[in-house]
Enzyme design. Sequence first.
Site, PDB file in Angstrom:
ATOM      1  N   HIS A   1     -66.473 -80.008 -44.733  1.00 28.98           N
ATOM      2  CA  HIS A   1     -65.692 -78.784 -44.576  1.00 28.98           C
ATOM      3  C   HIS A   1     -66.456 -77.714 -43.845  1.00 28.98           C
ATOM      4  CE1 HIS A   1     -62.710 -79.957 -47.913  1.00 28.98           C
ATOM      5  NE2 HIS A   1     -62.262 -80.230 -46.718  1.00 28.98           N
TER       6      HIS A   1
ATOM      7  N   GLU B   1     -59.023-110.015 -19.116  1.00 28.02           N
ATOM      8  CA  GLU B   1     -59.865-109.910 -17.927  1.00 28.02           C
ATOM      9  C   GLU B   1     -60.109-111.253 -17.261  1.00 28.02           C
ATOM     10  OE1 GLU B   1     -63.648-108.123 -18.890  1.00 28.02           O
ATOM     11  OE2 GLU B   1     -63.791-109.160 -20.791  1.00 28.02           O
TER      12      GLU B   1
ATOM     13  N   ASP C   1     -63.285-107.323 -14.067  1.00 28.68           N
ATOM     14  CA  ASP C   1     -63.420-108.780 -14.041  1.00 28.68           C
ATOM     15  C   ASP C   1     -62.145-109.455 -13.561  1.00 28.68           C
ATOM     16  OD1 ASP C   1     -66.065-109.532 -14.789  1.00 28.68           O
ATOM     17  OD2 ASP C   1     -65.674-108.581 -16.717  1.00 28.68           O
TER      18      ASP C   1
ATOM     19  N   CYS D   1     -58.984-100.631 -19.383  1.00 25.92           N
ATOM     20  CA  CYS D   1     -60.299 -99.976 -19.450  1.00 25.92           C
ATOM     21  C   CYS D   1     -61.160-100.333 -18.250  1.00 25.92           C
ATOM     22  CB  CYS D   1     -60.999-100.307 -20.761  1.00 25.92           C
ATOM     23  SG  CYS D   1     -61.294-102.059 -20.993  1.00 25.92           S
TER      24      CYS D   1
HETATM   25  C1  PEP Z   1     -63.736-104.980 -17.075  1.00 28.53           C
HETATM   26  O1  PEP Z   1     -64.079-106.127 -16.829  1.00 28.53           O
HETATM   27  O2  PEP Z   1     -62.834-104.379 -16.460  1.00 28.53           O
HETATM   28  C2  PEP Z   1     -64.399-104.235 -18.135  1.00 28.53           C
HETATM   29  C3  PEP Z   1     -63.979-103.050 -18.539  1.00 28.53           C
HETATM   30  O3  PEP Z   1     -65.506-104.775 -18.690  1.00 28.53           O
HETATM   31  P1  PEP Z   1     -66.962-104.730 -18.020  1.00 28.53           P
HETATM   32  O4  PEP Z   1     -66.884-103.849 -16.825  1.00 28.53           O
HETATM   33  O5  PEP Z   1     -67.867-104.232 -19.083  1.00 28.53           O
HETATM   34  O6  PEP Z   1     -67.174-106.176 -17.685  1.00 28.53           O
HETATM   35 MG    MG Z   2     -65.344-107.217 -18.145  1.00 34.75          MG
END
Ligand code: PEP
Ligand code: MG
Length: 587
Positions: free
Chosen positions: A198, A439, A463, A510
Amino acid sequence: MTGTEQTQHEMTFRGIAASAGIVWGPAYIFQKQTPVISEKSVTAGDLDAEIQRLRSAVDRSRKELAKIYEFAKQKLGDHQAKIFEAQLMILEDLVLFEAIVKRILAEQKNAEYIVHDEIEKYRKVMVAANDEYTRERALDVEDVRNRILRNLRDEKLISRLDGSPVIVAPNLAAADALILSRNTILAYVTEVGGVTSHMALLARALKIPAVVGLRQFTSAVHNGDRILVDGYGGIVVVNPSPETVKAYEEKRERYREFEERLAGLRDLPAETPDGRRVELSANVELAEELEFIKLQGADGIGLYRSESLLLGREVFPNEDEQYREYRMLVDTMYPKRVVIRTFDIGGDKFMTSQTSRENNPFLGWRGIRVMLDRPEIFLEQLRAILRVSDRRTVSIMFPMISNIKELRRAKELIEDAKGQLRSRGVAFDDKVRIGTMIEVPAAAVIVEDLAREVDFISIGTNDLIQYLLAVDRGNDIVSGLYQEFHPAVVRFLRRIIERGRESKVHVAMCGEMAGDPLATILLLGLGLDEFSVVPKVLPEIKKIIRTVKYRDAKKIAKKALKMVTEDEMKNYLADVMKEYSPDIPRE
Ligand code: PEP
Ligand code: MG
C-alpha cells in the site's frame, strides 16, 4: 541514530522501483520503535479500568484512522483511500475486540500484552501465507496493532519534519507515508515491501519517488547523509559524487522530455477511433529495460526472452536464481501481465558450454526441442515461472513448437512442475495461461489444432519469415530476400490470425514485424489482437492504431492481400500511412 555521524564514500544500492522520479537530498531515518511489551498482572478490582483503557485506546485509534481516511480521500480520491478503510475495518472488528476483552478478564493481564498477543496471531498467519499479497497486507495489520499500543501508552506519533528529506525506513505503513506527505517529502526508501504494498501504491498516487526492498539499507545510512533516489531504476546512491549527481540530472532531464512528449499518449488505450481495442505490449530481454517499458505505457510484456539469463553462462541458473529474476520482472510490471517464454536456446543463441556446433543450427536442436530433451532443466524453469504466477499475471509460452506432440509434452511437464510445487506447499496459479509461438510454418498450418491446446498464440515473424522464405535471418548476403511484405508472408499471416480467432484464442505477434509502423494498419486490419513490440517504437505504434478506423484497416488489409510483389505492397502501405499518420517520421 544521531544526525552527526556521516558516511563519506559513495555507495550504490539496488532495490525495486516503486514510484518514478529522480531526487536527491538528506536522509531522514524514520524508525518507529517496535513496542516492547511486558506482561503484567491486573488485579480483579482493576480489570474494569483496564478494559476502559483499552476501549479508549481503540477509540482514539479509530478516530486517528478516520482522520487519515478523510485526508486520503481529499488528497487521493475515494479509490486510493480504500487502503485505510480496510484498516478501519480491522479496528471495528467486534469479534477481535471481544476476544481481547475476554482474555483480559480470564487471564487478568494488561491490555498491551493481550492486544499484542492476539493481533500477532493474525499477523503471523498472514506473514506465513504463500501469496505475497497477503504477506504485504500483514503490514497493515501490524500498523493497526502498533497504533492501538501507542494509544494505550498515550504516546504521540512524529509527523512534523524539518526541511525536505528522503524518508528512509525499515518499513513504512501506508498511513505513515500519507501522514509524512504533509511535509515536503522528496522520496521514500524502504527495506521491505513490494511494488504492490500500500505504501508503494500511495507513493505513486502522491507522485513521490520510491524505492522499496532495499534490504539492510537503514544500517548503511545515517540521518543527514545525502542520498540520491532513482525511482525509475530502483537505485539509491548514498553520498553521490558530483559526477553521479550530474549523470542522474541528465537522466532526469531525458525522462522529463520523453515523458512530456508521451504524456498525452501514455495512459490512452491502443484503440481505433471506432472502438477496436488491441493490446500493445513490449518485448523484453533485460531487466534494465523495465523502467522504460512502464513509461511507454505498455499493456504488459508480450515476450520475455528468458534465454537472456543464459547468455555467457556455463551452467543453467537454478530454480531459485530464476525465481528471483522472474519475481522482479513480474513485481515491477504488476498488475500488468507478463508472458515468459521458456528458454529458446540453439539457433543463433548459444550458451558458452554448447561446443558441438551443428551444420544447420536454425533447423537443429533449438527451443522447445532442447528443453523436452532436458526435462530436469525444463522443470526447474517451469517451477520458477509457476512460483511467480501467484498473482495471476503470468503466462507461459513455448518457442519453436512444430507439432502437437511437443506442445502436449510441454504441457504435461507444466502439470508435473505444478505437482512438485503442490507437494512443497508452494502457491501458484493453477490456471496459468499457456501459449505457443507460431514461428515454424508447420505450426502455422496446423494452427487450429494447436489453438485447441492453448489460451493464446503469438506469431514469431522473425523465424516464421526465415523458414517460410528459406532466407537465413542473420545472413546479410540474402538479407534483400528477407521480406516482411512478401505476399506469401502476408497471406500466411492472414491465415494464422483468422484461424486463431476462429478457434477463439487470443492472437498476438511478438516478431519484429509487430513493431514496424508500416505494418501496423495491415496487421490491425487482419485482426491481430496484440502487438508485442520493442519498447522504443511503442508510442508510435499506439499513435497509428489510434488514428485509423478498424473498418478502414480491414479494407486496406483486403487490398494489400491482392498485391503480388513486396514493392507493390510496401508502396501501397506507405501511401496509406501518409494519409493516416502524416506526422509519423519515416526513416
Ligand atoms: C520470432 O522468431 O519472431 C521471435 C519473436 O523469437 P526470437 O526473435 O527470439 O527468435
Ligand atoms: Mg523465434
